[in-house]
Design a protein around this motif. Sequence first.
Motif, short mmCIF file in Angstrom:
data_model
loop_
_atom_site.label_atom_id
_atom_site.label_comp_id
_atom_site.label_asym_id
_atom_site.label_seq_id
_atom_site.Cartn_x
_atom_site.Cartn_y
_atom_site.Cartn_z
N HIS A 1 30.07 134.26 29.33
CA HIS A 1 30.80 135.47 29.72
C HIS A 1 31.64 135.26 30.99
N GLY A 2 31.03 134.67 32.01
CA GLY A 2 31.74 134.44 33.26
C GLY A 2 32.91 133.49 33.09
N ASP A 3 32.72 132.49 32.22
CA ASP A 3 33.81 131.54 32.00
C ASP A 3 34.97 132.19 31.24
N PHE A 4 34.64 133.16 30.39
CA PHE A 4 35.72 133.90 29.74
C PHE A 4 36.51 134.72 30.76
N ILE A 5 35.82 135.23 31.79
CA ILE A 5 36.52 135.96 32.85
C ILE A 5 37.52 135.02 33.54
N VAL A 6 37.05 133.81 33.84
CA VAL A 6 37.92 132.83 34.50
C VAL A 6 39.05 132.41 33.55
N LEU A 7 38.71 132.24 32.27
CA LEU A 7 39.75 131.90 31.28
C LEU A 7 40.83 132.98 31.27
N ALA A 8 40.41 134.24 31.32
CA ALA A 8 41.37 135.34 31.33
C ALA A 8 42.24 135.28 32.58
N ALA A 9 41.63 134.92 33.72
CA ALA A 9 42.40 134.81 34.96
C ALA A 9 43.46 133.71 34.84
N PHE A 10 43.08 132.57 34.25
CA PHE A 10 44.06 131.48 34.08
C PHE A 10 45.14 131.86 33.06
N LEU A 11 44.74 132.58 32.02
CA LEU A 11 45.74 133.06 31.05
C LEU A 11 46.77 133.93 31.77
N ALA A 12 46.27 134.80 32.67
CA ALA A 12 47.17 135.66 33.43
C ALA A 12 48.07 134.82 34.33
N LEU A 13 47.48 133.79 34.93
CA LEU A 13 48.25 132.91 35.81
C LEU A 13 49.40 132.25 35.05
N SER A 14 49.08 131.71 33.87
CA SER A 14 50.12 131.07 33.06
C SER A 14 51.17 132.07 32.63
N THR A 15 50.74 133.27 32.26
CA THR A 15 51.68 134.29 31.81
C THR A 15 52.62 134.70 32.93
N THR A 16 52.04 134.91 34.11
CA THR A 16 52.88 135.36 35.21
C THR A 16 53.85 134.27 35.65
N SER A 17 53.42 133.00 35.57
CA SER A 17 54.37 131.96 36.00
C SER A 17 55.39 131.67 34.91
N ALA A 18 55.02 131.87 33.65
CA ALA A 18 55.99 131.62 32.57
C ALA A 18 57.02 132.73 32.48
N LEU A 19 56.58 133.98 32.66
CA LEU A 19 57.49 135.10 32.48
C LEU A 19 58.02 135.64 33.79
N GLY A 20 57.42 135.21 34.90
CA GLY A 20 57.87 135.68 36.20
C GLY A 20 57.61 137.16 36.43
#
Lengths: 287, 234
Positions: free
Chosen positions: A38-57
Amino acid sequence: MEWINAIVQGVLLGGLYALFAAGLSLIFGVMRLVNIAHGDFIVLAAFLALSTTSALGVNPLLTLVIVVPVMAVIGYVLQRGVLNQTLGDDILPPLLVTFGLSVIIQNGLLEIYSADPQKMNAGAIETASLALPGNLNVGVLPLVMFGVSVAVIAGLQWVFYRSALGRAFRAVSDKQDIAQLMGLNKAHVFGLAMALSLAVVGIAGVFLGIRTSFDPSIGPGRLIFGFEAVIIGGLGNLWGTMIGGIILGVSQNIGAQINPGWQLLAGHIAFLIVLAVKPRGLFPRID
Amino acid sequence: MPEALLSTHGLNAHYGDFQALFGVDINIHAGEVIAIIGANGAGKTTLMRSITGLLANRPDMVTYRNTPIGALRADQVARTGIAMVPEGRQLFQSLSVEENLIIGGQIGRKGPWELEKVFRLFPILKERRAVPSTALSGGQQQMVAIGRALMSNPELILFDEISLGLAPIIIKSIYEVLPDIIGEGMSAVIVEQDIAKALSVAGRVYCMQEGRISLEGRSNELTREQISAAYFGV
């Protein structure tokens, strides 16, 4: 005054912990599955957000629109494809499999993003604050996050006790065979429960990534906070989980106020005290 | 005789290495009420579990309207129009009386049965609609279990041991409403240990013993001696 401030900040932090815990509580309630990843999915979601924000600005808060549905789909597919096969009378297989998932996610993230701590910047809202009477300053962003946490818990509560989906969750949780006789396919219902759980994880992950720095190794720590919030509040009670999160957040902040090194320790001590005094948590619902 | 609504063909069922049913053949025709009697452990409940899909079998071992359903999951079987009132009621304890009934109807088959009609059949349930199902007496729980099965508007309804664990007066009242329910053109299978009760409502009877059909016949043509022999194997 410092103490009141510590308590207020602790309450707001507790909202985030309640988000960590809500999804954990939900799937345990529906299918008695303890998700070690569960905790690793939280971190996975954070990295997904990181990639999304840097890809789409875009502002990291906007990534919720993408991260939440993606996590929900991951949850459904994971449940139907893997976790349903592990469920049965024995509680060990799902524990082992989700433990394995935890290792896989951590190492996958390490491979892709490296071990460097990351943080997302949500812009001006991060530094905005409200001046409250008595010289208290409360950040707007933590306040918004707390509001969202309360809304998520209220929403889950409504889904669980007032909607057709929640009725299906409770029926399958009560008696799997009989629910199947009523036309509910438990494999699908479990899939929906995990989708909902990971959707909440998506919100928690985005908030975590904005609030603090994160790296691939911090998942298990978030899992512990989630567990502690669930146990303090009492199994099967979502509002109890919210209060559990707040107790944990407040204890940690009071500990940090005494000595910065005591932050985590104080949280764990509060958890142990509750466990010793009321082993079933403060507001248990599941017997 | 017209084509059977539901048939089993040489049905074998296993729990792991243990074989519970041996080549069971039964037929139920549209509008018919049959009884399945037999002692504890004769395989009656296993037969019900096989028909409803809770126990998976070879597809052609169970046919419904000439379609093989033996390998379908229970939720798929429910959609074809087969409902069961399970042994021991088996209500959902986290759900209210009304929610238990709604769950029964949520597969959305069209037909006469809906909440208000169940409440007309069992008025006490309307009064107690909001209470948890666990707060009801055994007889009232059985009413919910029957209502829950009816809510799916089945063509075939299976009653598994409906009188087990209930007071005689409750059993009597439940058997009194059965003709009303079945009168709607439904077919029914009644699994009973109480032979007299079973014979009073069923046109035909199958008797089971040790996983096999030991006797089959019309209720009004079988003698007590025949039934005793088939029931106890003496």
